[in-house]
Structure formats: C-alpha cells, structure tokens
Design a protein around this motif. Structure first.
Motif, PDB file in Angstrom:
ATOM      1  N   ARG A 120       0.863  -1.187   0.000  1.00 30.22           N
ATOM      2  CA  ARG A 120       0.000   0.000   0.000  1.00 30.22           C
ATOM      3  C   ARG A 120       0.895   1.232   0.000  1.00 30.22           C
ATOM      4  NH1 ARG A 120      -3.704   2.795   4.345  1.00 30.22           N
ATOM      5  NH2 ARG A 120      -5.472   3.386   3.050  1.00 30.22           N
ATOM      6  N   LEU A 121       0.731   2.085  -1.036  1.00 36.21           N
ATOM      7  CA  LEU A 121       1.533   3.294  -1.187  1.00 36.21           C
ATOM      8  C   LEU A 121       0.603   4.505  -1.218  1.00 36.21           C
ATOM      9  CD1 LEU A 121       3.788   1.934  -4.063  1.00 36.21           C
ATOM     10  CD2 LEU A 121       4.356   2.038  -1.639  1.00 36.21           C
ATOM     11  N   CYS A 122       0.713   5.347  -0.206  1.00 36.00           N
ATOM     12  CA  CYS A 122      -0.128   6.539  -0.145  1.00 36.00           C
ATOM     13  C   CYS A 122       0.393   7.467   0.950  1.00 36.00           C
ATOM     14  CB  CYS A 122      -1.588   6.160   0.135  1.00 36.00           C
ATOM     15  SG  CYS A 122      -1.841   5.276   1.687  1.00 36.00           S
ATOM     16  N   PHE A 123      -0.217   8.631   1.039  1.00 35.20           N
ATOM     17  CA  PHE A 123       0.073   9.543   2.137  1.00 35.20           C
ATOM     18  C   PHE A 123      -0.898   9.190   3.256  1.00 35.20           C
ATOM     19  CE2 PHE A 123      -0.023  13.732   4.296  1.00 35.20           C
ATOM     20  CZ  PHE A 123       1.314  13.799   4.610  1.00 35.20           C
ATOM     21  N   THR A 128       1.155   2.517   5.432  1.00 39.71           N
ATOM     22  CA  THR A 128       1.729   2.185   4.134  1.00 39.71           C
ATOM     23  C   THR A 128       2.781   1.103   4.342  1.00 39.71           C
ATOM     24  OG1 THR A 128       3.488   3.828   4.290  1.00 39.71           O
ATOM     25  CG2 THR A 128       1.421   4.541   3.273  1.00 39.71           C
ATOM     26  N   GLY A 129       3.157   0.463   3.259  1.00 42.74           N
ATOM     27  CA  GLY A 129       4.219  -0.528   3.362  1.00 42.74           C
ATOM     28  C   GLY A 129       3.875  -1.822   2.662  1.00 42.74           C
ATOM     29  N   ASN A 130       4.665  -2.847   2.969  1.00 41.87           N
ATOM     30  CA  ASN A 130       4.539  -4.169   2.370  1.00 41.87           C
ATOM     31  C   ASN A 130       4.189  -5.172   3.455  1.00 41.87           C
ATOM     32  OD1 ASN A 130       5.758  -3.797  -0.521  1.00 41.87           O
ATOM     33  ND2 ASN A 130       7.059  -2.646   0.871  1.00 41.87           N
ATOM     34  N   TYR A 131       3.154  -5.975   3.197  1.00 41.94           N
ATOM     35  CA  TYR A 131       2.655  -6.902   4.200  1.00 41.94           C
ATOM     36  C   TYR A 131       2.426  -8.276   3.578  1.00 41.94           C
ATOM     37  CZ  TYR A 131       1.635  -2.362   6.239  1.00 41.94           C
ATOM     38  OH  TYR A 131       1.746  -1.083   6.708  1.00 41.94           O
ATOM     39  N   PHE A 153      -8.383 -12.168  -1.051  1.00 45.61           N
ATOM     40  CA  PHE A 153      -7.584 -11.978   0.157  1.00 45.61           C
ATOM     41  C   PHE A 153      -8.096 -10.861   1.047  1.00 45.61           C
ATOM     42  CE2 PHE A 153      -6.105  -8.930  -2.825  1.00 45.61           C
ATOM     43  CZ  PHE A 153      -5.677  -7.847  -2.085  1.00 45.61           C
ATOM     44  N   ASN A 154      -7.597 -10.875   2.277  1.00 41.32           N
ATOM     45  CA  ASN A 154      -7.793  -9.811   3.246  1.00 41.32           C
ATOM     46  C   ASN A 154      -6.476  -9.675   3.992  1.00 41.32           C
ATOM     47  OD1 ASN A 154      -8.509  -8.052   5.234  1.00 41.32           O
ATOM     48  ND2 ASN A 154     -10.195  -9.262   6.033  1.00 41.32           N
ATOM     49  N   ASN A 155      -5.833  -8.503   3.923  1.00 47.19           N
ATOM     50  CA  ASN A 155      -4.511  -8.374   4.536  1.00 47.19           C
ATOM     51  C   ASN A 155      -4.555  -8.199   6.046  1.00 47.19           C
ATOM     52  OD1 ASN A 155      -4.174  -5.586   5.457  1.00 47.19           O
ATOM     53  ND2 ASN A 155      -4.319  -5.024   3.333  1.00 47.19           N
ATOM     54  N   GLN A 156      -5.651  -7.787   6.620  1.00 48.99           N
ATOM     55  CA  GLN A 156      -5.881  -7.689   8.068  1.00 48.99           C
ATOM     56  C   GLN A 156      -4.915  -6.764   8.795  1.00 48.99           C
ATOM     57  OE1 GLN A 156      -5.753 -11.827   9.248  1.00 48.99           O
ATOM     58  NE2 GLN A 156      -7.916 -12.096   8.775  1.00 48.99           N
ATOM     59  N   THR A 157      -4.126  -5.960   8.072  1.00 50.33           N
ATOM     60  CA  THR A 157      -3.164  -5.072   8.719  1.00 50.33           C
ATOM     61  C   THR A 157      -3.502  -3.607   8.477  1.00 50.33           C
ATOM     62  OG1 THR A 157      -1.470  -6.744   8.323  1.00 50.33           O
ATOM     63  CG2 THR A 157      -0.700  -4.592   9.013  1.00 50.33           C
ATOM     64  N   VAL A 158      -3.757  -3.249   7.223  1.00 52.01           N
ATOM     65  CA  VAL A 158      -4.090  -1.873   6.858  1.00 52.01           C
ATOM     66  C   VAL A 158      -5.322  -1.920   5.940  1.00 52.01           C
ATOM     67  CG1 VAL A 158      -1.726  -1.003   7.051  1.00 52.01           C
ATOM     68  CG2 VAL A 158      -2.506  -1.930   4.883  1.00 52.01           C
ATOM     69  N   PRO A 159      -6.029  -0.790   5.799  1.00 55.26           N
ATOM     70  CA  PRO A 159      -7.177  -0.780   4.886  1.00 55.26           C
ATOM     71  C   PRO A 159      -6.757  -1.132   3.464  1.00 55.26           C
ATOM     72  CG  PRO A 159      -7.152   1.190   6.259  1.00 55.26           C
ATOM     73  CD  PRO A 159      -5.850   0.477   6.500  1.00 55.26           C
ATOM     74  N   GLN A 160      -7.664  -1.721   2.706  1.00 51.41           N
ATOM     75  CA  GLN A 160      -7.384  -2.102   1.333  1.00 51.41           C
ATOM     76  C   GLN A 160      -8.604  -1.839   0.468  1.00 51.41           C
ATOM     77  OE1 GLN A 160      -7.038  -6.340   2.561  1.00 51.41           O
ATOM     78  NE2 GLN A 160      -8.160  -6.773   0.668  1.00 51.41           N
ATOM     79  N   VAL A 161      -8.330  -1.547  -0.812  1.00 47.66           N
ATOM     80  CA  VAL A 161      -9.402  -1.368  -1.796  1.00 47.66           C
ATOM     81  C   VAL A 161      -9.636  -2.690  -2.529  1.00 47.66           C
ATOM     82  CG1 VAL A 161     -10.095  -0.148  -3.907  1.00 47.66           C
ATOM     83  CG2 VAL A 161      -8.925   1.095  -2.069  1.00 47.66           C
ATOM     84  N   LEU A 162      -8.560  -3.298  -3.016  1.00 57.02           N
ATOM     85  CA  LEU A 162      -8.674  -4.556  -3.746  1.00 57.02           C
ATOM     86  C   LEU A 162      -9.036  -5.687  -2.803  1.00 57.02           C
ATOM     87  CD1 LEU A 162      -5.540  -4.389  -6.095  1.00 57.02           C
ATOM     88  CD2 LEU A 162      -7.912  -3.842  -6.659  1.00 57.02           C
ATOM     89  N   LYS A 163      -9.962  -6.526  -3.219  1.00 57.07           N
ATOM     90  CA  LYS A 163     -10.352  -7.706  -2.452  1.00 57.07           C
ATOM     91  C   LYS A 163      -9.944  -8.983  -3.185  1.00 57.07           C
ATOM     92  CE  LYS A 163     -12.452  -5.219   0.641  1.00 57.07           C
ATOM     93  NZ  LYS A 163     -11.799  -4.889   1.842  1.00 57.07           N
ATOM     94  N   PHE A 164      -9.788  -8.876  -4.514  1.00 59.96           N
ATOM     95  CA  PHE A 164      -9.346 -10.019  -5.300  1.00 59.96           C
ATOM     96  C   PHE A 164      -8.685  -9.517  -6.566  1.00 59.96           C
ATOM     97  CE2 PHE A 164     -13.207  -9.142  -7.591  1.00 59.96           C
ATOM     98  CZ  PHE A 164     -12.985  -9.619  -8.869  1.00 59.96           C
ATOM     99  N   VAL A 165      -7.824 -10.364  -7.148  1.00 59.77           N
ATOM    100  CA  VAL A 165      -7.197 -10.107  -8.438  1.00 59.77           C
ATOM    101  C   VAL A 165      -7.209 -11.408  -9.220  1.00 59.77           C
ATOM    102  CG1 VAL A 165      -5.718  -8.187  -7.691  1.00 59.77           C
ATOM    103  CG2 VAL A 165      -4.876 -10.522  -7.488  1.00 59.77           C
TER     104      VAL A 165
END
Length: 169
Positions: A120-123, A128-131, A153-165
């Motif tokens: 996740r890359l943002c202000f 932000t970061g890699n999980y 997926f669900n990363n369970q660490t930070v908010p996310q927009v994508l739920k699947f790819v």
C-alpha cells in the motif's frame, strides 16, 4: 569534420539511457477486478524470485532477483483528484509462482509458500508498506493452453481497496 560526424553518430546510436528489463512482460487482463476509480495492470516477470525483506528501521520491502520462478505484480492506481494534494494511492499485489505444471488451490497459512505480498503506497501515516498476505485463497488452473490465476484476500493489517485479483497467464 568527417571524424566528428562519425563520432557524433556513434555516440547517438550506441548510448541507451533507458534500461529495459527483459524479464518483464505486461499481461493483457480483463481487469474486472479493477475498481472504477482507477487504472489497473498486470506485469509478469519470468525467471525472477521475490523476497520480502526488512530494513534497519523494521520496515518491510520487496526485492526481486534473477531466478527460476515467475513473479506477478497486480497494480491498482487510483485516479488523482485535481483539488487534493498528496492524493496518490496505489496498491500492489505480488505473487511468486514456483511451479506451474499442475493446478492448485491454497489458502491462509499455505499462502506463505507462494510469497504473496500486499503493498500500500499513499500519504496515509502509519498505514503504508509491504505486508505478507496470510488470509485468503490462491487458485491456479491449467487446462490445455489456458492458465488462470485468482487471489481472494484480506490483509488484516491496513485498509485495502482490492479484495481479489485474477488474470490469464
């Protein structure tokens, strides 16, 4: 003067300021997984290994090296709003595939065997970061000449927009 012209042409045609990654290959994807407010792409890196490393400050980062695997990078970039500064927002999903001979389906704890990473890359201070993705399901189907991969997926660490790819390889 003749030698100067030859030298000029030699310099112009032998210098290459852009280094091309020969292992990189953009994949045409239907992008039905892409939110309406952004642009998405899939990049396939052949003969590449993916590593999730930690720097001296405790932050995770991804690193790729030449290797024997395939790395997929799914990228979502939200379209910027004109009236907002620092509105850049990007999510990346990294998947390292080791052997694509047989179809497979793995979930949750077994995702670590495929080095699945959410970036996740943002202000977004502190978010932000890699999980590593530890909760989800990765499916790979191989039928004749058609290869298909999907990650929910669900990363369970930070908010996310994508739920699947998903994409065809």
């Amino acid at each position: 003067m003749k030698y100067l012209t030859i030298l000029l042409f030699t310099v112009l045609f032998t210098c290459d300021s852009v280094q091309e990654n020969l292992n990189e290959n953009k994949i045409m994807s239907s992008n039905n997984w892409c939110p309406d407010d952004g642009k998405c792409s899939v990049t396939k890196y052949e003969n590449t290994n993916l590593f999730l490393k930690t720097d001296e400050f405790g932050n995770n980062y991804t690193d790729t090296t030449e290797g024997e695997n395939i790395v997929l990078k799914f990228e979502y970039k939200r379209l910027n709003t004109i009236d907002a500064e620092d509105s850049d927002y990007t999510e990346l999903i990294w998947i390292e595939l080791k052997n694509l001979e047989d179809s497979f389906s793995v979930s949750n704890e077994d995702l670590k065997n495929y080095n699945v990473v959410f970036t996740r890359l943002c202000f977004c201070r502190g978010q932000t970061g890699n999980y590593p993705i530890k909760s989800g399901k990765l499916e790979y189907k191989k039928e004749k000449d058609n290869k298909y991969i999907k990650l929910t997926f669900n990363n369970q660490t930070v908010p996310q927009v994508l739920k699947f790819v998903e994409t065809n390889l």
